[in-house]
Design an enzyme around this catalytic site. Structure first.
Site, PDB file in Angstrom:
ATOM      1  N   CYS A  45      20.362 100.195  -0.584  1.00 56.31           N
ATOM      2  CA  CYS A  45      19.927  99.581  -1.824  1.00 56.31           C
ATOM      3  C   CYS A  45      20.775  98.360  -2.146  1.00 56.31           C
ATOM      4  O   CYS A  45      21.729  98.047  -1.463  1.00 56.31           O
ATOM      5  CB  CYS A  45      20.081 100.555  -2.985  1.00 56.31           C
ATOM      6  SG  CYS A  45      19.322 102.150  -2.704  1.00 56.31           S
ATOM      7  N   VAL A  73      20.698  93.523  21.900  1.00 55.10           N
ATOM      8  CA  VAL A  73      20.488  92.077  22.040  1.00 55.10           C
ATOM      9  C   VAL A  73      20.781  91.700  23.490  1.00 55.10           C
ATOM     10  O   VAL A  73      21.770  92.149  24.059  1.00 55.10           O
ATOM     11  CB  VAL A  73      21.463  91.300  21.124  1.00 55.10           C
ATOM     12  CG1 VAL A  73      21.428  89.817  21.439  1.00 55.10           C
ATOM     13  CG2 VAL A  73      21.135  91.543  19.658  1.00 55.10           C
ATOM     14  N   GLY A  93      28.831 101.220  16.479  1.00 52.68           N
ATOM     15  CA  GLY A  93      30.177 101.588  16.935  1.00 52.68           C
ATOM     16  C   GLY A  93      31.326 100.915  16.217  1.00 52.68           C
ATOM     17  O   GLY A  93      32.479 101.029  16.637  1.00 52.68           O
TER      18      GLY A  93
END
Lengths: 678, 85
Positions: free
Chosen positions: A2, A295, A370
């Site tokens: 939020c 990625v 991580g």
């Protein structure tokens, strides 16, 4: 996940309050696209934009405790909500929802600020005490979720207003508020690589440092630390084998807690040891195959896709990745900076911005990653470098050169041909010059260079030196522990968790969770570090703990720092915003910048082939470019860009309006900040 | 251009600094934050090329190259040694 925002304002016209809070929330709508709600009282407003993760149906905010005295706007997750709920029920508290938000609220009602050290989570929240009129803000102990505040109207704004929000951009909607870069803070951030724990690049805006809470009471603002960073722990007393089992069990418990969610949880898999461990544990603990996301880069120097595929196939995860090219970084840099809200020294956060979009499109709202492992378990070469320099005068020349050889196998200038030369350099850094900052002095050479971008030539380390000097127990830490402390207080919260982590995730409504940053894991690491090994092999005990579960290549592989192409991208693709640096007029618009040095730097970058650009020049250039973009977006450049436009009309699902409802009440006081922004 | 001036220009161009009353020939270039590891290795390489000298591992055992002045003296010595051979 939020976003929260709010204000205490004695001056704002009561009729304007709903519109102002709605506009503030709409500017951070990306953090919580599912629902919105706000609370209004005389001179006070606060609200939440919500991404529903736990108790989707009844966790709406703002939420009150059964007595309607305490009202909460909560951002984040409380991982130990199950245990705390049980404890609070035992104390006679009744719950109306299954949400972790209600646990935080009831814990606050039960224990007050004493609840904070009991929380294991990633959070920032505001609680309004409708009886006393007090407002409390609190932030988790590692700084995973942000909360910024301003207690002086900036520029044309009226004094006496207190504003807060998960992201500074929300302040733009407050009447009269203006952003202004603070050259002193920029110099410090350039030198140290991140803003200090309570700072921001802007005048009159601060952030709650990790592990603290702030009270707005009777016109005063007080900041209190509830959890000091604990780097020191009693040494583990069992055998090496027991230590390995202890580390594994602690991490497993942490991952299990972070899999508590009503929606599917994925994993960011970089291909390195830490995210591979998280993937392994998530796979073990999940009833279904885990989805992993990565990625990939065209350029081999940055790409880790080989390792990613090996780990994903070994663990049987459902893997997907995005390929990021230089052109993508150039095209998305301004948007990523807009979300980061601070200058950055690398471009590596831009691919994370693109990755979170991919994850959202894949239908995932929560991911594990991580972060924190390198800080807790001494993964960075910085720690080995610190051990080496600290022992320098006790070593032979051969040992010194061997030590240098182990530091940066990924950097060619650390290769065998240059070791004797580097010995001469290290010799210069074998004694402490900046009191308490020995570990980082070589790195800070790069920072000093970037700080020359500012006209002001004061000591850019003065505020950091003051911070460490005033931290109880800091002086007694070992050089490596001081290095850890500095990493936990600067690079981790100031860049990795924020710019590269949650700001990029939340740009697309993705919540990130960090199993290595559980207090029990950090304590476990502190108790075993350097107990069973000499630190020359990175994270030796972690590797041992997961031997047999991860592919052998993941355990044998040296850490590859996560990087993305830097200045070369902007030279090659020449995006239009490069004009901000190439035009003398544009450069001169940025207050406090030294245009002469900036021009020299830009000229050298533009004229030098990429392989001839040093790390510090690259970093300084990325700093300069991100600062220029930030200035244009926030500090009233000629085009305010997207920042001036709320993302969408906010439709509030929950509105609590207590204005004028309870008879005569003390008017909101004008604020006199204690330790507030300069 | 003399040796000292050539060295001064090399350092100025490489590290984007200017020698003046603040940054002098005697300034410790490490202490004032001019030299980083990459730049140091690059500078030594450029010096070898510019003055046709070869720096050996043992050169770094005793000579401390921290200021323009000390680098200049070191280069002068290396050039003299070259002439001797």
């Amino acid at each position: 996940m939020c976003g929260i925002a709010g204000f205490v304002s004695p001056s704002l016209d009561a009729g304007a309050t709903p519109e102002v809070i709605a506009s503030m929330l709409s500017l951070i709508r990306h953090r919580g696209p599912d629902e919105a709600g706000y609370y209004l009282d005389d001179g006070v407003a606060m609200g939440t934009v919500r991404l529903s993760v736990i108790d989707l149906a009844t966790g709406a905010q703002p939420m009150a405790d059964p007595s309607d005295r305490y009202w909460i706007c909560f951002n984040g997750e409380l991982y130990n909500h199950v245990e705390l709920r049980r404890e609070l029920r035992g104390l006679g508290r009744h719950f109306r929802t299954r949400s972790d938000t209600e646990v935080v609220l009831q814990a606050w009602a039960q224990w007050g600020a004493g609840a904070l050290p009991r929380f294991n989570g990633a959070f920032a929240f505001a609680i309004r005490d409708a009886v006393s009129g007090d407002l409390f803000l609190a932030r988790d102990r590692y700084g995973k979720r942000p909360v910024f505040y301003s207690d002086r109207g900036s520029g044309t704004g009226p004094d006496g207003d207190f504003l807060f929000a998960s992201e500074m951009k929300a302040f733009r909607a407050f009447p009269g508020f203006r952003f202004e870069l603070d050259p002193g803070e920029l110099a410090s951030a350039f030198a140290v690589w991140t803003p200090l724990p309570d700072r921001t690049p802007f005048r009159h805006i601060r952030q709650l440092p990790m592990g603290s809470f702030l009270t707005v009471r009777g016109g005063r603002v007080d900041l209190t630390t509830y959890a000091e960073l604990e780097i020191d722990a009693d040494p583990f007393t069992g055998s090496a084998r027991e230590a390995v089992a202890f580390v594994r069990d602690t991490l497993r418990e942490s991952v299990a807690m972070r899999l508590r969610s009503d929606v599917e949880v994925g994993v960011y898999l970089s291909g390195g040891l830490d995210s591979s461990i998280v993937t392994a544990l998530a796979t073990e603990l999940s009833p279904h195959a885990v989805r992993t996301f990565s990625v990939e880069f065209d350029e081999a120097a940055f790409d880790e896709s080989g390792s990613q595929h090996v780990v994903a196939s070994h663990l049987g995860s459902l893997h997907s990745s995005i390929a990021v090219r230089g052109a993508d970084i150039a095209a998305n840099f301004p948007s990523a900076v807009y979300h980061a809200e601070v200058p950055a020294f690398r471009t590596a956060f831009v691919p994370m911005y693109l990755l979170s979009r991919h994850v959202r499109d894949a239908g995932i709202k929560v991911i594990l990653s991580g972060e924190g492992a390198d800080e807790a378990f001494l993964g960075y070469s910085l720690f080995r470098e610190t051990l080496l320099r600290a022992a320098w005068h006790d070593l032979s020349d051969d040992e010194r050169m061997a030590g240098i050889g182990r530091l940066h196998p990924e950097l060619s200038h650390f290769g065998p041909a240059n070791r004797a030369r580097l010995k001469g350099l290290f010799e210069q850094f074998a004694v402490e010059r900046l009191p308490g900052l020995f570990s980082h002095e070589l790195r800070y050479q790069n920072g000093r260079f970037a700080a020359r971008l500012l006209k002001e030539r004061g000591d850019p380390f003065a505020d950091l030196l003051a911070l460490t000097a005033s931290t109880p127990g800091y002086a007694a830490l070992s050089p490596v522990q001081k290095a850890q402390w500095l990493e936990f207080k600067t690079l981790l919260p100031g860049y990795l968790l924020s710019t590269q982590g949650e700001r990029m995730s939340l740009a697309h409504g993705i919540e990130n969770r960090c199993p290595f940053l559980d207090p029990a894991v950090v304590r476990a690491a502190a108790s075993v570090n350097l107990r069973f090994d000499d630190g020359s092999e990175e994270k030796a005990i972690l590797k041992e703990a997961f031997r047999g579960e991860l592919p052998e290549s993941s355990l044998a592989r040296r850490k590859q720092p996560y990087r993305a192409p830097g200045a070369a991208v902007f030279k090659e693709h020449r995006p239009d915003y490069m004009e901000l640096l190439l035009s003398e007029t544009e450069l001169r618009k940025i207050d406090g910048l030294d245009p002469v040095f900036a021009r020299k730097l830009v000229a050298k970058i533009m004229a030098t082939p990429s392989e001839g650009i040093s790390t510090k020049e690259d970093q300084a250039f990325i700093y300069l470019l991100s600062t220029a973009v930030l200035h244009q977006q926030f500090a009233g450049g000629r085009d305010r860009g997207r920042a001036g436009h709320p993302e969408a009309e906010l439709k509030a699902d929950t509105i609590v309006d207590l204005r004028g409802s309870r008879g005569p009440r003390p008017a909101a006081h004008a604020l006199h900040g204690a330790g507030g922004p300069r | 251009m003399g040796r000292t001036q050539r060295l001064r220009t090399m350092i100025e161009e490489q590290f984007l600094v200017e020698f003046d009353e603040e940054l002098t020939d005697q300034s410790d270039l490490f202490k004032v934050g001019v030299i980083d590891s990459f730049g140091y290795v690059q500078l030594l390489g450029s010096i070898e090329e510019e003055f046709s000298i070869q720096l050996k591992d043992e050169d770094f055992l005793k000579d401390i190259l921290t200021s323009l002045e000390s680098i200049d003296a070191f280069v002068a010595k290396k050039i003299a040694e070259r002439g001797d051979r």
